[in-house]
Motif scaffolding. Structure first.
Motif, short mmCIF file in Angstrom:
data_model
loop_
_atom_site.label_atom_id
_atom_site.label_comp_id
_atom_site.label_asym_id
_atom_site.label_seq_id
_atom_site.Cartn_x
_atom_site.Cartn_y
_atom_site.Cartn_z
N VAL A 1 -12.14 -7.66 -6.57
CA VAL A 1 -12.61 -6.28 -6.63
C VAL A 1 -11.46 -5.33 -6.30
CG1 VAL A 1 -15.02 -6.81 -6.10
CG2 VAL A 1 -13.39 -6.36 -4.26
N SER A 2 -11.67 -4.07 -6.66
CA SER A 2 -10.61 -3.08 -6.45
C SER A 2 -10.30 -2.94 -4.97
CB SER A 2 -11.07 -1.74 -7.02
OG SER A 2 -10.21 -0.73 -6.60
N ALA A 3 -9.02 -2.83 -4.70
CA ALA A 3 -8.58 -2.72 -3.31
C ALA A 3 -9.22 -1.53 -2.63
CB ALA A 3 -7.06 -2.60 -3.26
N SER A 4 -9.55 -0.55 -3.45
CA SER A 4 -10.07 0.67 -2.85
C SER A 4 -11.45 0.47 -2.25
CB SER A 4 -10.08 1.79 -3.88
OG SER A 4 -10.89 1.42 -4.97
N THR A 5 -12.06 -0.66 -2.56
CA THR A 5 -13.34 -0.89 -1.91
C THR A 5 -13.14 -1.38 -0.49
OG1 THR A 5 -13.42 -3.13 -2.76
CG2 THR A 5 -14.48 -1.43 -4.10
N PHE A 6 -11.93 -1.78 -0.19
CA PHE A 6 -11.64 -2.22 1.17
C PHE A 6 -10.92 -1.16 2.00
CE2 PHE A 6 -11.99 -6.13 -1.25
CZ PHE A 6 -12.70 -6.98 -0.41
N ILE A 7 -10.00 -0.51 1.32
CA ILE A 7 -8.98 0.26 2.04
C ILE A 7 -8.80 1.62 1.38
CG2 ILE A 7 -6.45 0.38 2.36
CD1 ILE A 7 -7.78 -1.55 4.30
N SER A 8 -8.53 2.61 2.19
CA SER A 8 -8.05 3.88 1.62
C SER A 8 -6.78 4.29 2.39
CB SER A 8 -9.12 4.96 1.71
OG SER A 8 -9.24 5.40 3.05
N VAL A 9 -5.98 5.13 1.75
CA VAL A 9 -4.72 5.56 2.38
C VAL A 9 -4.70 7.08 2.42
CG1 VAL A 9 -2.22 5.62 2.15
CG2 VAL A 9 -3.45 3.53 1.61
N ASN A 10 -4.39 7.59 3.59
CA ASN A 10 -4.25 9.04 3.71
C ASN A 10 -2.92 9.45 3.06
OD1 ASN A 10 -3.38 11.62 4.77
ND2 ASN A 10 -5.06 11.43 6.25
N ALA A 11 -3.04 10.29 2.05
CA ALA A 11 -1.85 10.61 1.24
C ALA A 11 -0.76 11.26 2.08
CB ALA A 11 -2.24 11.52 0.08
N GLU A 12 -1.15 12.04 3.02
CA GLU A 12 -0.14 12.77 3.78
C GLU A 12 0.44 11.97 4.92
OE1 GLU A 12 -1.10 16.66 5.10
OE2 GLU A 12 -1.73 17.28 3.09
N SER A 13 -0.47 11.30 5.65
CA SER A 13 0.00 10.65 6.87
C SER A 13 0.38 9.20 6.68
CB SER A 13 -1.09 10.74 7.94
OG SER A 13 -2.21 9.97 7.51
N GLY A 14 -0.05 8.63 5.59
CA GLY A 14 0.25 7.22 5.41
C GLY A 14 -0.65 6.34 6.25
N GLU A 15 -1.73 6.90 6.74
CA GLU A 15 -2.63 6.11 7.56
C GLU A 15 -3.54 5.27 6.67
OE1 GLU A 15 -5.21 8.47 10.03
OE2 GLU A 15 -4.92 7.06 11.69
N ILE A 16 -3.64 4.01 7.04
CA ILE A 16 -4.47 3.10 6.24
C ILE A 16 -5.81 2.91 6.95
CG2 ILE A 16 -4.64 0.75 5.35
CD1 ILE A 16 -1.57 0.76 5.22
N LEU A 17 -6.87 3.15 6.20
CA LEU A 17 -8.21 3.10 6.80
C LEU A 17 -9.03 2.00 6.16
CD1 LEU A 17 -8.82 6.95 6.56
CD2 LEU A 17 -8.10 5.70 8.59
N ALA A 18 -9.85 1.44 6.98
CA ALA A 18 -10.78 0.44 6.43
C ALA A 18 -11.95 1.19 5.82
CB ALA A 18 -11.28 -0.47 7.54
N VAL A 19 -12.30 0.78 4.65
CA VAL A 19 -13.42 1.46 4.00
C VAL A 19 -14.74 0.85 4.47
CG1 VAL A 19 -14.51 1.91 1.77
CG2 VAL A 19 -12.05 2.17 2.04
N ARG A 20 -14.73 -0.41 4.82
CA ARG A 20 -15.95 -1.08 5.23
C ARG A 20 -15.70 -1.97 6.43
NH1 ARG A 20 -16.43 -6.23 1.24
NH2 ARG A 20 -16.46 -4.88 -0.57
N SER A 21 -16.74 -2.53 6.89
CA SER A 21 -16.63 -3.45 8.01
C SER A 21 -16.27 -4.81 7.46
CB SER A 21 -17.97 -3.49 8.74
OG SER A 21 -17.88 -4.37 9.81
N PHE A 22 -15.29 -5.40 8.05
CA PHE A 22 -14.85 -6.70 7.54
C PHE A 22 -15.53 -7.82 8.29
CE2 PHE A 22 -10.94 -4.07 6.84
CZ PHE A 22 -11.15 -3.93 5.48
N ASP A 23 -15.67 -8.91 7.57
CA ASP A 23 -16.24 -10.12 8.18
C ASP A 23 -15.22 -11.22 8.05
OD1 ASP A 23 -17.63 -12.22 9.13
OD2 ASP A 23 -19.19 -12.20 7.58
N TYR A 24 -14.71 -11.56 9.19
CA TYR A 24 -13.66 -12.57 9.21
C TYR A 24 -14.13 -13.84 8.54
CZ TYR A 24 -10.41 -16.02 11.10
OH TYR A 24 -9.53 -17.04 11.23
N GLU A 25 -15.37 -14.09 8.76
CA GLU A 25 -15.84 -15.36 8.25
C GLU A 25 -15.90 -15.36 6.74
OE1 GLU A 25 -17.07 -13.85 11.05
OE2 GLU A 25 -15.98 -15.32 12.25
N GLN A 26 -15.84 -14.08 6.18
CA GLN A 26 -15.82 -14.00 4.73
C GLN A 26 -14.40 -13.85 4.20
OE1 GLN A 26 -18.31 -10.87 3.34
NE2 GLN A 26 -20.14 -12.19 3.31
#
Ligand SMILES: *[C@@H]1O[C@H](CO)[C@@H](O)[C@H](O)[C@H]1NC(C)=O
Length: 707
Positions: free
Chosen positions: A508-533
């Protein structure tokens, strides 16, 4: 009478030369011969010796000698002096006293003695005239020995100067006849008859006198009479020539040439001009001056009117005037002048520093300017001349620029290599112009050149790759990581924007996991991750600058999801069914250490979170069984005896090692139908089912205790 006439005839032999006074005598002679008896004339020269015969009156008067005696002849003169005596015996007249004609008659001529011969019984008177003839017994005489004249040399030819007359007491031929003057080169003689009948003599200037040539002339004036032998007298004439201002001054040179250092201080001697004047005295006293035609040089130089010394009197600047021409005049007191020129060549002194003028300046220049790009054009001047005005230009070393002469006095500053604003954004280019004078002068000019940015640097991430760790079960939107890129350029070229590259992660598209703040370069999680997955995945972040065109670079970011102890161990064996608990059979004869069964549990977490340990929590007889801490094996600890209860109930706790130990799990043996449990102690003592002689294992209840 014949004697008398003979005498006259003799004198008349050269009749043409007979002067007028003699002619009178000739007339008289004729008269004497024509007159009656009783009168007679004689001529005798003066200065005859005493006793000399004058004449025979017996014959001439036709007398008898006896009659002389009887008649007592005698001489009668009106004045007392008797020059002539009568010899009665001979009837002759003789000289009785010295007769000096000049004394007797001076200049009166003819000079005669008049007397009577007186006879008595009867009385007779006979008149006798004795003419005294001059003899040349006097030379011409000047009264002074010397005549002095002072004659100006300016006297013009024809000027007359009267001379002394000579005097000659004689008369007639014997008196002064002529003058001569010697030497005849400058003067001639002019004789003039005065109203008084005397001759006057003058000296006439024939040729101009030149004092400068001959200051004194000595002449001799000689006066001659006409006697024979001729007599003469002389007088010295001295002519002192008086100076006239007839000579102009003359400069020693028509042109004086001198060299002079510029900036020579006031009073510096330049040259001495000299003129000479052949005249004398004040006519030779000279004054020196500048003529007005010298122009502005008049203000800069001074001339000493007495000495002719020319000195500096102003500021001499070679750069303004390289040479001067002074007109000098020498004037004598009489107003005569000469002129000359003084040509002064100034010698340059290195008194001017070079001047650097900026003609053009390209500032800033882009950093990608090619080598040889012209940055500045300069003009360099030095007002001095020669070596003093020859200028060399240079640039401080170790700069990526060079200076080249493009034309005389023109220079261009160009780049010498590629520039890089990111290394050096500004240069102080110091240009030095130095002349070749000694000592030399130099001038510096500093150009501050700015290098403008070109987008020649892509953003650079601080690291080649990043790894982000994120705990599973995160909240959506949580910040995972900040990436930072830098761009060495400036301005927009360094303004960075960050983007998430659209790649697939787990299909699936990376953007379903992650977004990037264009100005600050901060990487944000878009969803809650499940390690087990998903334990980890990679994304790519792009940093792009604001240049045109933009430059960018990528970095890979590995997102690693960290396990949380969010799963309790799961017991796989004994299988827990809701209804019953599996019972294990232990033979009575089982030895110590008999493996009764093995609790098998798994934990889907990882690491410590999945590291399980087994403990016996409750047992009917704690002394009979033990559980392998790590392997979950349940073994007998002692020999089973008959006394032991048939049914033994064990509760085994399976626990993971998550830290902090957020979870705890209890394993219970449950009796049918259901085994209660509580969170704290897992006491399930009331839940045991009936077991027959065998142990039963019990369903594992997962208990959740939030600590
Ligand atoms: C250039 O000179 C100026 C003035 O002296 C100075 O402030 C500046 O730092 C210099 N720049 C460089 C690159 O040396």
């Amino acid at each position: 009478m014949s004697v008398l006439c003979y005498f006259y005839a003799q004198r008349g032999a050269s009749l043409t030369r007979i002067p007028s006074w003699l002619m009178q005598h000739l007339v008289l002679c004729a008269f004497v011969m024509a007159v009656a008896r009783g009168q007679v004339r004689y001529s005798i020269p003066e200065e005859m010796t005493k006793g000399s015969l004058v004449g025979n009156i017996v014959q001439d008067l036709g007398l008898d000698v006896k009659r002389l005696k009887s008649g007592r002849a005698r001489i009668f003169t009106e004045d007392s002096r008797e020059y002539i005596g009568l010899n009665v015996d001979k009837g002759t007249l003789v000289v009785k006293e010295r007769i000096d004609r000049e004394e007797l008659c001076a200049q009166v001529s003819p000079c005669s003695l008049h007397f009577q011969i007186i006879l008595e019984n009867p009385m007779e008177l006979h008149r006798i005239d004795v003419e005294i003839l001059d003899i040349n017994d006097n030379a011409p005489v000047f009264t002074r020995r010397e005549i002095q004249f002072q004659i100006s040399e300016s006297a013009t030819p024809g000027a007359k100067f009267s001379l002394d007359n000579a005097h000659d007491s004689d008369v007639g031929f014997n008196t002064l006849q002529k003058y001569t003057l010697y030497p005849p080169d400058h003067f001639s003689l002019k004789e003039q008859m005065g109203n008084d009948g005397l001759k006057y003599v003058e000296m006439v200037l024939q040729k101009t006198l030149d004092r400068e040539n001959q200051e004194e002339h000595k002449l001799i004036l000689t006066a001659f009479d006409g006697g024979s032998p001729q007599k003469s007298g002389t007088i010295k004439i001295s002519v002192l020539v008086i100076d006239a201002n007839d000579n102009a001054p003359v400069f020693s040179l028509p042109v004086y040439r001198v060299s002079l250092l510029e900036n020579s201080p006031k009073g510096t001697g330049v040259v001495s001009v000299t003129a000479t004047d052949k005249d004398k005295g004040t006519n030779a006293e000279l004054r020196y001056s500048f003529s007005q035609t010298s122009g502005k040089a008049l203000d800069l130089f001074n001339i000493d009117s007495e000495s002719g010394d020319i000195t500096v009197n102003g500021d001499l600047d070679f750069e303004r005037t390289k040479h001067f021409q002074l007109h000098v005049e020498a004037t004598d007191k009489g107003g005569l002048t000469d002129s000359s020129k003084v040509i002064i060549e100034l010698i340059d002194v290195n008194d001017n520093a070079p001047i650097i003028s900026l003609i053009s300046f390209s500032n800033p220049i882009p950093e990608d300017a090619a080598p040889e790009t012209v940055i500045a054009m300069l003009n360099v001047k030095d007002m001095d001349s020669g070596r003093n005005g020859q200028v060399k230009c240079s640039i401080a070393p170790n700069l990526p620029f060079k200076i080249q002469s493009s034309a005389l006095n023109f220079y261009s500053v160009t780049t010498d290599q590629l520039l890089d604003r990111e290394k050096m954004s500004e240069y102080n280019i110091t240009i030095t112009a130095i002349d070749e004078g000694s000592p030399s002068f130099s001038t510096n000019k500093t150009l501050t050149l700015k290098i403008s940015d070109v987008n020649d640097n892509a953003p650079m991430f601080q690291r080649q790759s990043y790894t982000a760790y994120v705990m599973e079960n995160n909240l959506p939107g949580v910040s995972v990581l900040s990436v930072t890129a830098h761009d060495k350029d400036a301005g927009n070229n360094a303004r960075i924007s960050y983007f998430l590259e659209d790649i697939l992660v787990n299909g699936v598209s990376a953007s379903t996991f992650i977004s990037v703040n264009a100005e600050s370069g901060e990487i944000l999680a878009v969803r809650s991750f499940d390690y087990e997955q998903t334990k980890e995945f990679n994304i790519r972040v792009k940093a792009q600058d604001g240049g045109n065109p933009p430059l960018s670079s990528n970095v890979s970011v590995k997102i690693t999801i960290q396990d949380q102890n969010d799963n309790a161990p799961q017991v796989l064996y004994p299988v827990q069914s809701g209804a019953s608990v599996v019972a294990e059979i232990v033979p009575r004869s089982a030895d110590v250490g008999y493996l009764v069964t093995k609790v098998v549990a798994v934990d889907v977490d990882s690491g410590q979170n999945a590291w399980l340990s087994y403990k016996l929590q409750k047992a009917t007889d704690r002394a009979l069984f033990e559980v392998g801490l790590q392997n979950g094996e349940i073994r007998t600890v002692r020999q089973v005896t008959d006394k032991d209860a048939v049914k033994q109930r064990l509760t085994v706790v399976v626990e993971d090692n998550g830290k902090p130990s957020q979870f705890r799990f209890s394993l219970s043996c449950l009796s049918s139908p259901y085994c209660q449990s509580n969170a704290t102690d897992g006491d399930a003592s009331g839940c045991f089912t009936n077991l027959e002689r065998i142990f039963q294992l019990f369903r594992i209840i997962r208990l959740f205790t939030q600590t």
